[in-house]
Design an enzyme around this catalytic site. Structure first.
Site, mmCIF file in Angstrom:
data_model
loop_
_atom_site.group_PDB
_atom_site.id
_atom_site.type_symbol
_atom_site.label_atom_id
_atom_site.label_comp_id
_atom_site.label_asym_id
_atom_site.label_seq_id
_atom_site.Cartn_x
_atom_site.Cartn_y
_atom_site.Cartn_z
ATOM 1 N N HIS A 16 0.684 -1.179 -0.459
ATOM 2 C CA HIS A 16 0.106 -0.079 -0.320
ATOM 3 C C HIS A 16 0.908 1.155 0.408
ATOM 4 O O HIS A 16 0.802 1.929 1.090
ATOM 5 C CB HIS A 16 -0.880 0.362 1.704
ATOM 6 C CG HIS A 16 -1.946 1.058 1.257
ATOM 7 N ND1 HIS A 16 -3.428 0.803 1.473
ATOM 8 C CD2 HIS A 16 -1.762 2.447 1.411
ATOM 9 C CE1 HIS A 16 -4.340 2.110 1.049
ATOM 10 N NE2 HIS A 16 -2.958 2.995 1.095
ATOM 11 N N HIS A 18 0.983 4.826 -2.930
ATOM 12 C CA HIS A 18 1.037 5.884 -4.062
ATOM 13 C C HIS A 18 2.122 6.476 -4.692
ATOM 14 O O HIS A 18 2.693 6.886 -3.723
ATOM 15 C CB HIS A 18 0.221 6.607 -3.729
ATOM 16 C CG HIS A 18 -1.182 6.257 -2.978
ATOM 17 N ND1 HIS A 18 -2.413 5.801 -3.830
ATOM 18 C CD2 HIS A 18 -1.890 5.843 -1.756
ATOM 19 C CE1 HIS A 18 -3.331 5.410 -2.600
ATOM 20 N NE2 HIS A 18 -2.588 5.455 -1.001
ATOM 21 N N HIS A 196 -9.523 1.269 -0.361
ATOM 22 C CA HIS A 196 -9.650 1.870 0.877
ATOM 23 C C HIS A 196 -11.090 1.911 1.964
ATOM 24 O O HIS A 196 -12.006 2.196 1.652
ATOM 25 C CB HIS A 196 -9.424 3.364 0.745
ATOM 26 C CG HIS A 196 -8.066 3.915 0.674
ATOM 27 N ND1 HIS A 196 -7.742 3.438 -0.475
ATOM 28 C CD2 HIS A 196 -6.707 4.601 0.957
ATOM 29 C CE1 HIS A 196 -6.367 3.708 -1.083
ATOM 30 N NE2 HIS A 196 -5.813 4.092 -0.430
ATOM 31 N N GLU A 199 -11.013 3.769 7.310
ATOM 32 C CA GLU A 199 -9.919 4.265 7.225
ATOM 33 C C GLU A 199 -11.095 5.600 8.466
ATOM 34 O O GLU A 199 -10.749 6.240 9.790
ATOM 35 C CB GLU A 199 -9.381 5.234 6.978
ATOM 36 C CG GLU A 199 -8.271 6.178 6.613
ATOM 37 C CD GLU A 199 -7.107 6.386 4.972
ATOM 38 O OE1 GLU A 199 -7.803 6.456 4.274
ATOM 39 O OE2 GLU A 199 -5.876 7.183 5.679
ATOM 40 N N ASP A 277 1.792 3.982 2.544
ATOM 41 C CA ASP A 277 0.835 5.290 1.994
ATOM 42 C C ASP A 277 1.407 5.838 1.140
ATOM 43 O O ASP A 277 1.917 5.267 0.069
ATOM 44 C CB ASP A 277 0.154 5.834 3.120
ATOM 45 C CG ASP A 277 -1.445 5.936 2.747
ATOM 46 O OD1 ASP A 277 -1.820 5.543 1.927
ATOM 47 O OD2 ASP A 277 -2.282 6.361 3.494
ATOM 48 N N ASP A 278 1.867 6.678 1.608
ATOM 49 C CA ASP A 278 2.847 8.119 1.403
ATOM 50 C C ASP A 278 4.136 8.635 1.896
ATOM 51 O O ASP A 278 4.052 9.621 2.165
ATOM 52 C CB ASP A 278 1.537 9.321 1.080
ATOM 53 C CG ASP A 278 0.283 9.289 0.460
ATOM 54 O OD1 ASP A 278 0.866 8.524 -0.846
ATOM 55 O OD2 ASP A 278 -0.689 8.971 0.661
HETATM 56 ZN ZN LIG Z 1 -3.316 5.195 0.963
#
Ligand SMILES: [Zn+2]
Length: 339
Positions: A16, A18, A196, A199, A277-278
């Site tokens: 996961h 991006h 997603h 969250e 994630d990022d």
């Molecule tokens: Zn994400």
């Protein structure tokens, strides 16, 4: 070797992250200067400061701010290339990377040029580094069902280069059930599916992603902890959760490290995986996330090994690649002494 060195050196799998939030800071800094610079960004440190945000709105503003600098297919190709090279430098041996080419589409840069630039950048990086990459197209909820279906049709032209589809964006305003037929159709066309959920919204959103989208994995899913019936279901089905601890804190999904349920989910027997994630936006890469487990949640080295095995199991890699990844994993641990 101590824990930090082991975590840095161990071959890792990430499911996961991006593409648009994972570029190296240096490459964005060079890009900003290519287009005349920005008064508030004099060096990479300024850029780092720029990615300290106060809330979700500020995060989205910053996300859009940096996207404006990607003005040509070459810029996109360089972003994809430098991102993958950077992942390989962290000893990530396989990653499934979300990307949303539509973020960059404009009249002078049509969809096909953007996606072909991403594919080309990834291919070049793979040729130069010992890393395997699969791309997952994030259809993004925020523009509604019709746009998602249109995007599925566009991405289907590139089915050979894209392993799956995902659904990020505003979970609260655009519930999973609106996208049911898009996901069913995507499955029919041979895409893997992930969404997603759990969250920004609670356990109901995860139930919806499972029921209406037939999602094979859940992005985040931390709020499954609120529903014991769901926890039992996830355990029984071994539905993977893509846990991203620092992201949850930075986006205020959870107020502190202490209340993050990662330990409880693992102990419960849920198939959790660890992800960043990022990483550029949140200032924490996969090595940092594993170190957090060790330092803050008392994960042992054998438990950290198990999490890598979980990621291989949960991945959309085909069986030969999974076998290869398990071999790389075993070879590393056979020759590594922990003290
Ligand atoms: Zn994400």
């Amino acid at each position: 070797m101590d824990a930090k060195h082991i975590i840095t050196a161990m071959p890792k799998v990430e499911l996961h992250l991006h593409l648009e939030g994972s570029f190296p800071l240096e490459s964005l800094f060079n890009l900003i200067n290519k287009y005349g610079g920005s008064p508030d960004i004099q060096n990479v440190e300024d850029l780092k400061q720029k990615f300290e945000f106060t809330d979700l709105t500020h995060f989205i503003e910053t996300w859009n701010w940096k996207n404006q600098f990607y003005q040509s297919p070459n810029d996109i190709e360089e972003m994809a290339y430098s991102t993958i090279i950077n992942l390989a430098s962290k000893n990530i041996v396989y990653a499934e990377v979300f990307f949303s080419p539509w973020d960059f589409v404009k009249s002078e840069m049509p969809f096909n040029l953007v996606i072909e630039a991403v594919i080309s950048g990834v291919r070049c990086a793979k040729q130069e580094s010992p890393i395997n990459i699969s791309l997952i197209a994030d259809l993004v909820r925020n523009l509604g069902h019709q746009t998602a279906m249109k995007r599925l049709n566009e991405i289907t032209m590139y089915r050979d280069n894209v392993i799956g589809i995902g659904l990020g964006g505003n979970e609260e305003a655009f519930p999973a059930e609106w996208f049911s037929d898009v996901f069913i159709e995507a499955k029919r066309r041979g895409f893997h599916t992930v969404a997603h959920a759990g969250e920004a919204v609670g356990a109901n959103s995860i139930w919806s992603a499972l029921k209406y989208l037939q999602a094979e994995r859940i992005g985040h899913g931390v709020r499954a902890i609120e529903d014991p019936v769901l926890l039992n279901y996830l355990k029984e089905k071994q539905t993977p959760l893509e846990i991203c601890i620092t992201s949850n804190l930075k986006l205020k999904v959870l107020s502190s490290l202490a209340i993050h349920p990662v330990r409880k989910l693992f102990d419960k027997g849920i198939l959790i995986t660890i992800n960043s994630d990022d990483p550029t936006m949140f200032g924490s890469d996969l090595n940092d996330e594993f170190l957090l487990l060790f330092d803050e949640y008392n994960f042992t080295i054998p438990e950290i090994q198990q999490l890598t095995k979980n990621a291989i199991t949960a991945s959309f890699a085909d069986e030969p690649l999974k076998t290869q990844l398990r071999l790389i994993h075993e070879e590393f641990w056979n020759k590594t002494n922990y003290c």
